[in-house]
Design a protein around this motif. Structure first.
Motif, short mmCIF file in Angstrom:
data_model
loop_
_atom_site.label_atom_id
_atom_site.label_comp_id
_atom_site.label_asym_id
_atom_site.label_seq_id
_atom_site.Cartn_x
_atom_site.Cartn_y
_atom_site.Cartn_z
N HIS A 107 0.63 -1.22 0.07
CA HIS A 107 0.04 -0.09 0.15
C HIS A 107 0.79 1.34 -0.02
O HIS A 107 0.47 2.25 -0.68
N CYS A 108 1.85 1.14 0.73
CA CYS A 108 2.84 2.31 0.83
C CYS A 108 3.64 2.62 -0.45
O CYS A 108 3.52 3.76 -1.06
N ALA A 110 2.08 1.73 -3.31
CA ALA A 110 1.18 2.34 -4.43
C ALA A 110 0.84 3.91 -4.12
O ALA A 110 0.62 4.72 -5.03
N LEU A 111 0.84 4.21 -2.76
CA LEU A 111 0.70 5.77 -2.50
C LEU A 111 1.74 6.36 -3.19
O LEU A 111 1.46 7.51 -3.65
N LEU A 112 3.13 6.01 -3.13
CA LEU A 112 4.13 6.79 -3.67
C LEU A 112 4.02 6.82 -5.03
O LEU A 112 4.48 7.76 -5.81
N LEU A 113 3.56 6.00 -5.81
CA LEU A 113 3.66 5.39 -7.46
C LEU A 113 2.45 6.41 -7.91
O LEU A 113 2.58 6.96 -9.13
N SER A 115 -2.10 6.32 -8.72
CA SER A 115 -3.15 5.28 -9.22
C SER A 115 -3.62 5.30 -10.56
O SER A 115 -4.34 4.48 -11.42
#
Lengths: 157, 157, 157
Positions: A107-108, A110-113, A115
């Motif tokens: 999840h971390c 994904a948050l940085l990259l 959606s």
């Protein structure tokens, strides 16, 4: 002689991908270009959106060793082997699923990259620089994943 | 008396920028606002897209010392002086160009920052908060760079 | 019998949020879905844009312990208690406001997370995966914040 007037185009598709590894960069460029071509868009946007909270959409170069560098970058920013409160099943009370995985790190990542990615279309062509490719990034695989693609703009009637 | 009916607007432009340093934040806000104005858009979107894999598009404040903080942030996340597999020319077999640079760190920075930004337009004006500015971020300069800008929405016919 | 022809829809709204903590994830999903519904959009895009340089828009899961993990991730990437040149009021000469806060870390967090998210709409519904929620991320609160939302696409006339 007839005059070409622009027609509004708004086509939506879901792409299904079976990922094979825990982390993986899946190159969607050819599929995105085909969808834009089939929709007959001359100018507009293509918005490519992840439908999961442990995948991301990014645009960068498809060079296998670079993708390994990206894995290392994400592992440094949010290592898999440190504790995440999201993975503390004694403390969790919300969104508990039967197939719950230990995936706070994913999840971390994904948050940085991010959606989604929006790409421009002009002169009937997806605007991509020489080395740019569009990737679905699997961060907690393997799983079956879906990507939502909207092609939106003007075509020739 | 005539009634104004909305007309679809879809204008694409490429902005060319000659960057001058290895890392650099180039403020494109005035140029983006001018493009939206020239297109005559009343409501819609402007999508600003990098065409390179070692540049990014971001929205933040234009304060010179803050931009130095951003440089430091990126250098901490992916330092220039650690090894990147992308820069190992003995191991690389893919996408080798004559002008290949040692730039694994720059790709990592671009991955974290993102390749595009979508800004809303309403009442004929680009929606930007008091301190918001749009930047092309050079991460492996100096180079000649191009940014794709799509202005898409409704104007008055 | 009449034929339904698509009508262009382009609705803009600003959402006002009073945040309550220094860092906070405010779930905007229900409000975004309501705005898309009221606009009558069948297919298209919703672009959700922050109007501040110390807030961000992200899409991820609404699980309280995970949001605490995100706080920890941001604090690791750009800690609050290290010096930022942006906060050196002896050196600063640009954009000085009477209510200036020590918030270099918050700008860094916003830079990493991004200022907008574009979501697709198809079959009259916002395309969101099972766990996906849209958040305004407060990074330097508490403050009054505004989010710009554009609903853009086709409806039934």
């Amino acid at each position: 002689m007839e005059t070409l007037v622009p027609a509004a185009i708004c086509h939506h598709t879901r792409i299904r991908v079976a990922t094979e590894r825990a982390t993986e960069f899946i190159d969607l460029t050819a599929r995105i270009e085909a969808l834009a071509g089939e929709a007959g868009i001359l100018a507009g946007l293509v918005n490519i959106q992840s439908l999961h909270t442990t995948t991301a959409i990014v645009v960068n170069e498809h060079e296998p060793l670079l993708l390994a560098d990206f894995d290392a970058l994400l592992a440094r920013a949010a290592p898999k082997d440190v504790p995440y409160r999201h993975d503390d099943m004694d403390a969790r009370t919300v969104n508990l699923a039967p197939d719950e995985r230990s995936n706070g790190h994913a999840h971390c990542h994904a948050l940085l990259l991010g959606s989604s990615a929006s790409l421009n279309v002009a002169d009937g062509r997806l605007q991509l620089g020489r080395w740019q490719r569009v990737f679905l990034v699997e961060l907690d695989g393997p799983r079956i994943r879906e990507v939502s693609v909207l092609v939106f703009g003007e075509g020739a009637r």
